[in-house]
Write an enzyme that holds these catalytic residues in place. Structure first.
Site, PDB file in Angstrom:
ATOM      1  N   CYS A   1      22.448 -44.638  31.753  1.00  0.00           N
ATOM      2  CA  CYS A   1      23.545 -44.118  32.575  1.00  0.00           C
ATOM      3  C   CYS A   1      23.906 -45.167  33.633  1.00  0.00           C
ATOM      4  O   CYS A   1      23.012 -45.842  34.155  1.00  0.00           O
ATOM      5  CB  CYS A   1      23.088 -42.825  33.239  1.00  0.00           C
TER       6      CYS A   1
ATOM      7  N   ASP B   1      53.026 -40.581  16.052  1.00  0.00           N
ATOM      8  CA  ASP B   1      54.103 -40.053  15.218  1.00  0.00           C
ATOM      9  C   ASP B   1      54.886 -41.186  14.575  1.00  0.00           C
ATOM     10  O   ASP B   1      55.299 -41.107  13.427  1.00  0.00           O
ATOM     11  CB  ASP B   1      55.063 -39.195  16.051  1.00  0.00           C
TER      12      ASP B   1
ATOM     13  N   CYS C   1      24.465 -44.771  36.527  1.00  0.00           N
ATOM     14  CA  CYS C   1      24.024 -44.354  37.859  1.00  0.00           C
ATOM     15  C   CYS C   1      22.826 -45.202  38.291  1.00  0.00           C
ATOM     16  O   CYS C   1      22.178 -45.822  37.454  1.00  0.00           O
ATOM     17  CB  CYS C   1      23.674 -42.872  37.874  1.00  0.00           C
TER      18      CYS C   1
ATOM     19  N   CYS D   1      24.072 -38.355  30.046  1.00  0.00           N
ATOM     20  CA  CYS D   1      23.007 -38.933  30.863  1.00  0.00           C
ATOM     21  C   CYS D   1      21.885 -37.910  30.873  1.00  0.00           C
ATOM     22  O   CYS D   1      22.114 -36.729  31.057  1.00  0.00           O
ATOM     23  CB  CYS D   1      23.537 -39.159  32.275  1.00  0.00           C
TER      24      CYS D   1
ATOM     25  N   LYS E   1      64.806 -39.944  16.476  1.00  0.00           N
ATOM     26  CA  LYS E   1      63.581 -40.071  17.264  1.00  0.00           C
ATOM     27  C   LYS E   1      63.733 -41.097  18.387  1.00  0.00           C
ATOM     28  O   LYS E   1      64.494 -42.048  18.276  1.00  0.00           O
ATOM     29  CB  LYS E   1      62.417 -40.505  16.359  1.00  0.00           C
TER      30      LYS E   1
ATOM     31  N   ASP F   1      58.524 -31.312  21.345  1.00  0.00           N
ATOM     32  CA  ASP F   1      57.295 -31.719  20.668  1.00  0.00           C
ATOM     33  C   ASP F   1      56.245 -30.624  20.817  1.00  0.00           C
ATOM     34  O   ASP F   1      55.355 -30.693  21.652  1.00  0.00           O
ATOM     35  CB  ASP F   1      56.792 -33.034  21.274  1.00  0.00           C
TER      36      ASP F   1
ATOM     37  N   LEU G   1      62.769 -31.961   9.133  1.00  0.00           N
ATOM     38  CA  LEU G   1      64.004 -32.738   9.284  1.00  0.00           C
ATOM     39  C   LEU G   1      63.795 -34.173   8.839  1.00  0.00           C
ATOM     40  O   LEU G   1      62.714 -34.730   8.990  1.00  0.00           O
ATOM     41  CB  LEU G   1      64.426 -32.742  10.753  1.00  0.00           C
TER      42      LEU G   1
ATOM     43  N   TYR H   1      65.736 -22.066  18.491  1.00  0.00           N
ATOM     44  CA  TYR H   1      66.801 -22.981  18.068  1.00  0.00           C
ATOM     45  C   TYR H   1      67.221 -22.811  16.608  1.00  0.00           C
ATOM     46  O   TYR H   1      68.115 -23.480  16.145  1.00  0.00           O
ATOM     47  CB  TYR H   1      66.406 -24.442  18.326  1.00  0.00           C
TER      48      TYR H   1
ATOM     49  N   LYS I   1      64.677 -32.529  20.850  1.00  0.00           N
ATOM     50  CA  LYS I   1      63.662 -32.181  19.850  1.00  0.00           C
ATOM     51  C   LYS I   1      62.342 -31.956  20.588  1.00  0.00           C
ATOM     52  O   LYS I   1      61.737 -32.889  21.116  1.00  0.00           O
ATOM     53  CB  LYS I   1      63.518 -33.304  18.825  1.00  0.00           C
TER      54      LYS I   1
ATOM     55  N   GLU J   1      53.869 -44.174  13.720  1.00  0.00           N
ATOM     56  CA  GLU J   1      53.141 -44.758  12.590  1.00  0.00           C
ATOM     57  C   GLU J   1      53.201 -43.841  11.375  1.00  0.00           C
ATOM     58  O   GLU J   1      53.362 -44.286  10.244  1.00  0.00           O
ATOM     59  CB  GLU J   1      51.675 -44.996  12.970  1.00  0.00           C
ATOM     60  N   TYR J   2      53.059 -42.541  11.644  1.00  0.00           N
ATOM     61  CA  TYR J   2      53.113 -41.571  10.555  1.00  0.00           C
ATOM     62  C   TYR J   2      54.485 -41.635   9.879  1.00  0.00           C
ATOM     63  O   TYR J   2      54.600 -41.701   8.658  1.00  0.00           O
ATOM     64  CB  TYR J   2      52.847 -40.161  11.098  1.00  0.00           C
TER      65      TYR J   2
ATOM     66  N   CYS K   1      20.421 -37.260  38.624  1.00  0.00           N
ATOM     67  CA  CYS K   1      21.444 -38.308  38.544  1.00  0.00           C
ATOM     68  C   CYS K   1      22.439 -38.139  39.690  1.00  0.00           C
ATOM     69  O   CYS K   1      23.108 -37.122  39.789  1.00  0.00           O
ATOM     70  CB  CYS K   1      22.159 -38.218  37.189  1.00  0.00           C
TER      71      CYS K   1
ATOM     72  N   GLU L   1      70.564 -31.366  20.158  1.00  0.00           N
ATOM     73  CA  GLU L   1      69.556 -30.589  20.889  1.00  0.00           C
ATOM     74  C   GLU L   1      68.307 -31.437  21.073  1.00  0.00           C
ATOM     75  O   GLU L   1      67.918 -32.166  20.173  1.00  0.00           O
ATOM     76  CB  GLU L   1      69.147 -29.345  20.078  1.00  0.00           C
TER      77      GLU L   1
HETATM   78  S1  IVH Z   1      65.719 -27.496  13.509  1.00  0.00           S
HETATM   79  C1  IVH Z   1      65.586 -26.925   8.814  1.00  0.00           C
HETATM   80  N1  IVH Z   1      65.755 -28.010  16.074  1.00  0.00           N
HETATM   81  O1  IVH Z   1      61.060 -30.573  14.534  1.00  0.00           O
HETATM   82  C2  IVH Z   1      65.052 -27.579  10.021  1.00  0.00           C
HETATM   83  N2  IVH Z   1      63.749 -28.463  14.884  1.00  0.00           N
HETATM   84  O2  IVH Z   1      60.868 -32.379  12.132  1.00  0.00           O
HETATM   85  C3  IVH Z   1      64.918 -26.659  11.165  1.00  0.00           C
HETATM   86  N3  IVH Z   1      61.908 -29.251  16.315  1.00  0.00           N
HETATM   87  O3  IVH Z   1      59.761 -28.337  12.193  1.00  0.00           O
HETATM   88  C4  IVH Z   1      64.425 -27.334  12.375  1.00  0.00           C
HETATM   89  N4  IVH Z   1      63.003 -29.198  18.216  1.00  0.00           N
HETATM   90  O4  IVH Z   1      59.122 -28.015  14.682  1.00  0.00           O
HETATM   91  C5  IVH Z   1      65.025 -28.045  14.945  1.00  0.00           C
HETATM   92  N5  IVH Z   1      65.926 -28.333  18.378  1.00  0.00           N
HETATM   93  C6  IVH Z   1      65.208 -28.374  17.257  1.00  0.00           C
HETATM   94  C7  IVH Z   1      63.864 -28.793  17.249  1.00  0.00           C
HETATM   95  C8  IVH Z   1      63.158 -28.838  16.039  1.00  0.00           C
HETATM   96  C9  IVH Z   1      61.850 -29.451  17.635  1.00  0.00           C
HETATM   97  C10 IVH Z   1      60.794 -29.486  15.379  1.00  0.00           C
HETATM   98  C11 IVH Z   1      60.480 -28.333  14.464  1.00  0.00           C
HETATM   99  C12 IVH Z   1      60.680 -28.860  13.082  1.00  0.00           C
HETATM  100  C13 IVH Z   1      60.505 -30.322  13.284  1.00  0.00           C
HETATM  101  C14 IVH Z   1      61.263 -31.071  12.207  1.00  0.00           C
END
Ligand code: IVH
Length: 713
Positions: free
Chosen positions: A431, A47, A433, A455, A330, A134, A97, A242, A132, A49-50, A461, A130
């Protein structure tokens, strides 16, 4: 300067021409990563790197605004859905976000909001912070309080309809609790899998000789994208609420108030949530959660800060693809650099070879890591990981990451640190083994070359043999107390247990073997072991089939086979017939739920081998296999075809189908002239199924009438 080098230049120093090339290159690369992430659930970069690629891309657009065209990725979220499921247009788009990576970014975020809202210095400004989660975001649309549609995010505008799959989640209420529920409520949140559930699932995958999942997030995504909701139901998925989409009325005027309302409606909201009143408080909370992170049983990748007042959120609005009123702070990725000492090849029960990098021990996110998976030969070639030909000498330096906090992975090789003279890694041709049988590239059911090597030694084996034995005694198979992996290795080495039947003759042979004289054993433990073995001389048909460890025959398949055939003799006869190429028996097996060509081919291949038939014969002489519960042959609905429709209140759709099957009925998805009963939920007044059923003269029942009919009231 060559276009390629532009990737190394800082954005400030790019010429117009370089910026254009670099922007185009990043656009292609990010699109490719989006596709891997959203459509194939198989990202190839972390993530972090992305996010870095994405940041560079948007920085370039800021410096060179002409490059921002309608095609720009900054105006899009995610990649388009895969098209396997019906598409759902979100009433309110599902956006993503903006990220903050440093404390400074967070301070700036708070200042920007104050400026935008023109708040006086002493004017209080509250945020919710909150965790976040995954996982993958989901939008749940409730109409008149009942769950109507569940959709994935997709490209933000249009997602996939996964309603039947979502209905199998316990955390998702079928009906919203409480009074005065708005007519339309779109509740949004995150679907996720816990780390222990992920590990358990992967263990089962391994036991069934199937491909392993990379991390809980991909597993959750894969589990949800199943065409058969029954598979989703067998995977433990969870949901935290959320956010929201369309709401016909707002039940609260703050984010924190909305979270409370979600909880009242029957949702689970994440406990790691706090209302904070300054950047300092947000940062303190971020640090606190960062410390708690490793101990949580689900993955989080940051903390989301949201302006609490909804009227202020509205004023702040959105910039391109993200809200101005929120930011995702993050966590730094849990990465570390270390040296590869060796690459060893693990042999699975079905002979699949998995390369493992043996590392100089290193701590990643509080855990000491010594091994990292390299997945397969292609992955080693892609990374170009090299080891020294001299044992003990260091190989490549690599960056590793605990992906999704669980399995360490090798991300890349640090080329500058490569010792001189290392040669590209050659995947072994035999293999590991003692038999050194040749390895072969796996061919999948479509006849194409797969990524795995196997194998070719099969039952000869010794590695596969011990893996088979370990599977045989494992918890979900024969579950023999006191006979674990270590004991199997030891008894196998001694030649005392060479195949499953030997376990049951151990006691009779003990006069000669004298297990009680082995170090670490004593009279009591030997007595206990024999007692444990004795109690397993009776076993259910489904466990027995599973314990055989036939490829592709996991627990669910074993269950379906046992229910389909009822007795060992019936199943065994069918399997032998399939092995001989009997098409009629094959078709009969194919008609069973969840059983298709892959399983049937695997059963056929297994029972074709004289060696395997011998193992089974000697084993069945030792144990008593109990008959399975067969579907009832005398219930009121035996042989009848029944369709369930609408939101059922007393059982889930899957429970209803399973109940019908137990009673000997045939559940079906669509109404036809062959349908005997249509059981409709209370929300169904005018559905096409109902109209069709009435026209065809099908008996329409309420849930209660169904229970009465089958005598379960
Ligand atoms: S709020 C308008 N709250 O993070 C944005 N997102 O990078 C509404 N995510 O697509 C998202 N926990 O999949 C929000 N407590 C949280 C979250 C959360 C995980 C994820 C969600 C979102 C991505 C945004």
């Amino acid at each position: 300067m060559a276009a390629r080098d532009a990737s190394k230049i800082s954005v400030d120093d790019l010429t117009n021409k370089q910026a254009k090339t670099e922007h185009a290159r990043l656009q292609v690369e990010i699109t490719e990563h989006d596709k891997r992430y959203y459509q194939n659930d198989a990202p190839t970069v972390s993530d972090a790197e992305y996010d870095a690629l994405r940041k560079r891309y948007s920085d370039i657009e800021q410096h060179f605004p002409d490059l921002r065209t309608l095609e720009s990725l900054t105006l899009k979220v995610g990649a388009a859905p895969t098209g396997r499921f019906a598409k759902v247009r979100h009433a309110v788009p599902m956006l993503s976000l903006d990220n903050a990576f440093s404390e400074e970014d967070v301070t700036k975020f708070v200042e920007r909001i104050r400026r935008f809202l023109k708040l006086a210095e002493d004017e209080p400004l509250a945020f919710t912070a909150e965790a976040k989660i995954d996982g993958l975001s989901m939008s749940l649309r409730y109409e008149a309080g009942a769950l109507a549609v569940a959709a994935t995010r997709g490209d933000g505008a249009e997602g996939e309809d996964v309603t039947p799959n979502i209905k199998t989640l316990k955390d998702v209420p079928q009906r919203l609790k409480g009074k005065s529920i708005p007519a339309i409520c779109e509740v949004r949140g995150e679907v996720y899998m816990t780390k222990p559930d992920f590990l358990a699932l992967n263990k089962r995958q391994a036991e069934a000789g199937k491909e392993l999942y990379i991390n809980p997030r991909n597993t959750a995504a894969g589990s949800l994208r199943q065409k058969d909701a029954g598979i989703t139901a067998s995977r433990p998925l969870h949901f935290f609420a959320y956010a929201w989409g369309q709401m016909s009325e707002m039940p609260a005027d703050t984010q924190s108030g909305m979270l409370k309302w979600f909880a009242k409606c029957g949702f689970i909201t994440n406990p790691l949530t706090k209302v904070c009143r300054s950047a300092e408080e947000l940062l303190a909370f971020h640090r606190e959660i960062g410390l708690a992170r490793a101990k949580l049983d689900y993955d989080i990748d940051g903390v989301v800060y949201k302006v609490d007042r909804l009227d202020w959120q509205e004023r702040l609005g959105f910039v391109s693809r993200s809200p101005r009123w929120a930011v995702a702070h993050k966590f730094p990725a849990e990465k570390a650099t270390t040296v590869v000492r060796d690459i060893v090849i693990q042999v699975g029960r079905t002979g699949a070879l998995t390369p493992i990098a043996k590392l100089e021990p290193v701590t990643v996110g509080g855990v000491v890591v010594q091994n990292a998976t390299l997945h397969n030969a292609d992955e080693i070639a892609r990374l170009d990981v090299r080891i020294s030909e001299t044992p003990g000498k260091p190989g490549d330096t690599v960056v590793i990451q605990r992906a999704g906090d669980v399995i360490p992975q090798v991300l890349e090789v640090v080329l500058e640190k490569r010792p001189k003279g290392l040669k590209p890694y050659a995947f072994p041709k035999t293999c590991p083994c003692p038999l050194k049988t040749p390895v072969v590239r796996e061919i999948n059911s479509a006849g194409e070359e797969g990524v795995r090597f196997r194998c070719s030694g099969e039952f000869a084996c010794p590695f596969q043999k011990t893996e088979h034995l370990k599977h045989f005694v494992s918890r979900r198979a024969f579950d023999i107390d006191g006979l674990g992996e270590k004991q199997i290795d030891y008894f196998f080495e001694q030649g005392w247990i060479k195949e499953p039947a030997d376990i049951f003759t151990l006691e009779a042979r003990n006069a000669k073997l004298k297990l009680e004289e082995i170090d670490g054993y004593g009279d009591t433990s030997v007595r206990n072991l024999f007692a444990a073995i004795r109690t397993r001389r009776e076993i259910s048909l489904e466990r027995f089939i599973y314990a055989l460890g036939i490829r592709h025959v996991g627990e669910t398949t074993a269950y379906e086979l046992s229910r389909g055939y009822g007795t060992w003799t019936a199943f065994h006869d069918a399997a032998l017939a399939v092995a001989k190429g009997d098409e009629a028996v094959r078709a009969e097996m194919d008609a069973l739920d969840q059983i298709g060509d892959t399983v049937i081919d695997a059963l056929g291949a297994y029972f074709k081998e004289t060696h395997n038939r011998g193992i089974v014969e000697r084993l069945t002489a030792q144990v008593k296999i109990l008959d399975a519960d067969r579907p009832a042959s005398n219930s009121a609905v035996t042989g009848k075809t029944v369709v369930f429709t609408g939101a059922l209140e007393k059982m889930t759709r899957d429970e209803a189908k399973a109940m019908a099957k137990r009673l000997g009925a045939k559940p079906s998805g669509s109404v036809s002239a062959k349908t005997d009963y249509l059981v409709a939920g209370p929300d169904v007044q005018t559905s096409s199924k109902l109209v069709k059923a009435r026209e065809a003269g099908v008996t329409v029942l309420t849930e209660d009438e169904w229970f009465e009919l089958v005598g379960k009231k």
